[in-house]
Write a protein that holds these residues in place. Sequence first.
Motif, mmCIF file in Angstrom:
data_model
loop_
_atom_site.group_PDB
_atom_site.id
_atom_site.type_symbol
_atom_site.label_atom_id
_atom_site.label_comp_id
_atom_site.label_asym_id
_atom_site.label_seq_id
_atom_site.Cartn_x
_atom_site.Cartn_y
_atom_site.Cartn_z
ATOM 1 N N VAL A 210 -88.564 61.365 116.371
ATOM 2 C CA VAL A 210 -89.076 62.545 117.411
ATOM 3 C C VAL A 210 -90.832 62.173 117.172
ATOM 4 O O VAL A 210 -91.485 62.127 118.266
ATOM 5 C CB VAL A 210 -88.725 63.806 117.007
ATOM 6 N N ILE A 211 -91.077 61.706 116.087
ATOM 7 C CA ILE A 211 -92.664 61.750 115.859
ATOM 8 C C ILE A 211 -93.116 60.487 116.711
ATOM 9 O O ILE A 211 -94.085 60.840 117.531
ATOM 10 C CB ILE A 211 -93.000 61.275 114.489
ATOM 11 N N LYS A 218 -92.250 59.797 125.253
ATOM 12 C CA LYS A 218 -91.080 59.488 125.436
ATOM 13 C C LYS A 218 -90.204 60.759 125.360
ATOM 14 O O LYS A 218 -90.496 61.784 124.611
ATOM 15 C CB LYS A 218 -90.374 58.443 124.667
ATOM 16 N N PRO A 219 -88.994 60.939 126.151
ATOM 17 C CA PRO A 219 -88.156 61.920 125.942
ATOM 18 C C PRO A 219 -87.774 62.096 124.325
ATOM 19 O O PRO A 219 -87.640 61.060 123.782
ATOM 20 C CB PRO A 219 -86.906 61.832 126.737
ATOM 21 N N LEU A 220 -87.481 63.372 123.950
ATOM 22 C CA LEU A 220 -87.237 63.848 122.820
ATOM 23 C C LEU A 220 -85.859 64.130 122.357
ATOM 24 O O LEU A 220 -85.620 65.308 123.011
ATOM 25 C CB LEU A 220 -87.967 64.975 121.927
ATOM 26 N N PRO A 221 -84.673 63.504 122.234
ATOM 27 C CA PRO A 221 -83.373 63.440 122.530
ATOM 28 C C PRO A 221 -82.989 64.808 121.471
ATOM 29 O O PRO A 221 -82.864 64.461 120.352
ATOM 30 C CB PRO A 221 -82.919 62.278 122.303
ATOM 31 N N GLY A 291 -92.550 69.978 125.935
ATOM 32 C CA GLY A 291 -92.213 69.325 127.276
ATOM 33 C C GLY A 291 -91.505 68.335 127.436
ATOM 34 O O GLY A 291 -90.741 67.962 128.292
ATOM 35 N N LEU A 292 -91.425 67.390 126.298
ATOM 36 C CA LEU A 292 -90.701 66.316 126.175
ATOM 37 C C LEU A 292 -89.352 66.570 125.771
ATOM 38 O O LEU A 292 -88.519 65.573 125.758
ATOM 39 C CB LEU A 292 -91.519 65.305 125.357
ATOM 40 N N ILE A 293 -89.067 67.640 125.309
ATOM 41 C CA ILE A 293 -87.781 68.032 124.610
ATOM 42 C C ILE A 293 -86.696 67.725 125.777
ATOM 43 O O ILE A 293 -86.824 68.188 126.838
ATOM 44 C CB ILE A 293 -87.684 69.424 124.027
ATOM 45 N N THR A 294 -85.393 67.072 125.424
ATOM 46 C CA THR A 294 -84.608 66.774 126.311
ATOM 47 C C THR A 294 -83.272 66.899 125.730
ATOM 48 O O THR A 294 -82.926 66.171 124.859
ATOM 49 C CB THR A 294 -84.601 65.209 126.986
ATOM 50 N N PHE A 295 -82.606 67.723 126.210
ATOM 51 C CA PHE A 295 -80.921 68.140 125.568
ATOM 52 C C PHE A 295 -80.202 66.983 126.134
ATOM 53 O O PHE A 295 -80.221 66.727 127.308
ATOM 54 C CB PHE A 295 -80.595 69.490 125.907
ATOM 55 N N VAL A 296 -79.466 66.325 125.076
ATOM 56 C CA VAL A 296 -78.451 65.379 125.549
ATOM 57 C C VAL A 296 -77.348 65.609 124.922
ATOM 58 O O VAL A 296 -76.898 66.511 124.102
ATOM 59 C CB VAL A 296 -79.015 63.992 125.135
ATOM 60 N N ALA A 297 -76.167 64.734 125.419
ATOM 61 C CA ALA A 297 -74.834 64.921 125.015
ATOM 62 C C ALA A 297 -74.706 65.058 123.552
ATOM 63 O O ALA A 297 -75.378 64.309 122.834
ATOM 64 C CB ALA A 297 -73.868 63.762 125.530
#
Length: 369
Positions: A210-211, A218-221, A291-297
Amino acid sequence: MPEFEPRRLLVTGGAGFIGGNFIRHMLAAHPDVRIVNLDLLTYAGNLASLADVEATHGPRGDNRYHFLHGDIADFGRVAGALAAHGIDTVVHFAAESHVDRSILGPEPFVITNVLGTLRLLEACRQAWGDRGDVRFHHVSTDEVYGSLGPEGAFTEETAYDPSSPYSASKASSDHLVRAWHRTYGLPVTVTNCSNNYGPYQFPEKLIPLVILNCLEGKPLPVYGRGANVRDWLHVEDHCRAVDRVLRAGRVGTTYNVGGEGETPNLRIVEMICDRVDALGLTPAGVASCRGLITFVADRPGHDFRYAIDFRRIRSELGWAPAVDLAEGLGRTVEWYVAHRDWCAAVRSGEYRRYYEEQYGNRGIMSGDR
Ligand code: NAD
Ligand code: TDX
């Protein structure tokens, strides 16, 4: 009772995250200690992490540190190292350590974590016979206990209930280590600790990933909704705990090691985002890293919560975590910002070129010379 004094250590997996930090800790804290680092240099093992240790303490320095390239599952290699270096203490970190990789390909986890641990135990048993003045310390994880609901914490008596191929392989290795004590009298100790964080962690694990993704825009999965809880332990606190158990732990005993850092994943990610923003390093094009936080499977079999009851190590050995999570996480963000060259090297295979420059391309490393 007098404390055990480790003098000649074989550290397995010392080119990895925790093993490398442990080598630094031991060389700095105990001037009489000599260390052989046996590491296979998988994708997760990086000699670049130990370049300064090699320079100061390697054969061209004060000669307290030797690197030995090899596999813990290679009985002859391990037996040779134990004899050649008069090893009295093995601290076993080497493992395949990443849960997601174990889901994609479990076999290397069984080969290294189970078979490798078995071969290491056998090599020690044969080298040491019935000596009592030696130690085999096994580093394991809280993941062997499975998943908690919202309440409670793992004690050393919690039944094993591993969920992933990784944690099942670590559970197997823990059982082997305890069996070698009960059956053959090998003087072992075991620690099961929570999630470590700090410098030199390979950037596939949540915090360094994440860092770096923040810094690179880039997206933060975040798996699922980010509600899963981990107990974060600073790697320096963990190294002090292993040191304490080696010296004063009761043989045949397991100690749980926790960081008093229980936090949901989404909160950890937000803390990192806020820190990067506060350093003025928000990437161009986004208002803030959040704003880069992205929820993934979600991860299959994803354990909901880990929490550690570490009363045994605290009451018997006087250990407690010292690094506060917010402060430790802040320092970790700053470390990664200051070590972008290390990050690039370990992700690009650069460290292998570094190795060849240092040692030539003959496959010879310092410990072999
Ligand atoms: P890591 O993946 O960063 O490092 C593992 C090291 O072991 C690497 O240097 C790798 O090259 C080496 N290695 C792998 N297979 C080998 C083999 N067959 N022979 C010799 N060397 C080999 O792992 P880490 O995060 O530093 O974890 C170290 C230990 O601590 C592991 O046993 C892990 O299960 C345990 N642990 C880790 C955490 C954590 O949060 N990272 C938490 C609890 C327990
Ligand atoms: O991209 C990600 N997004 C995400 O939400 C990654 C890599 C992880 N996660 C979640 C999964 C976990 O709930 O974050 C949490 C931490 O994940 P990891 O860093 O992969 O650690 P974890 O699976 O908890 O295991 C770690 O701690 C125990 C180590 O990798 C193990 O070696 C150790 O035994």
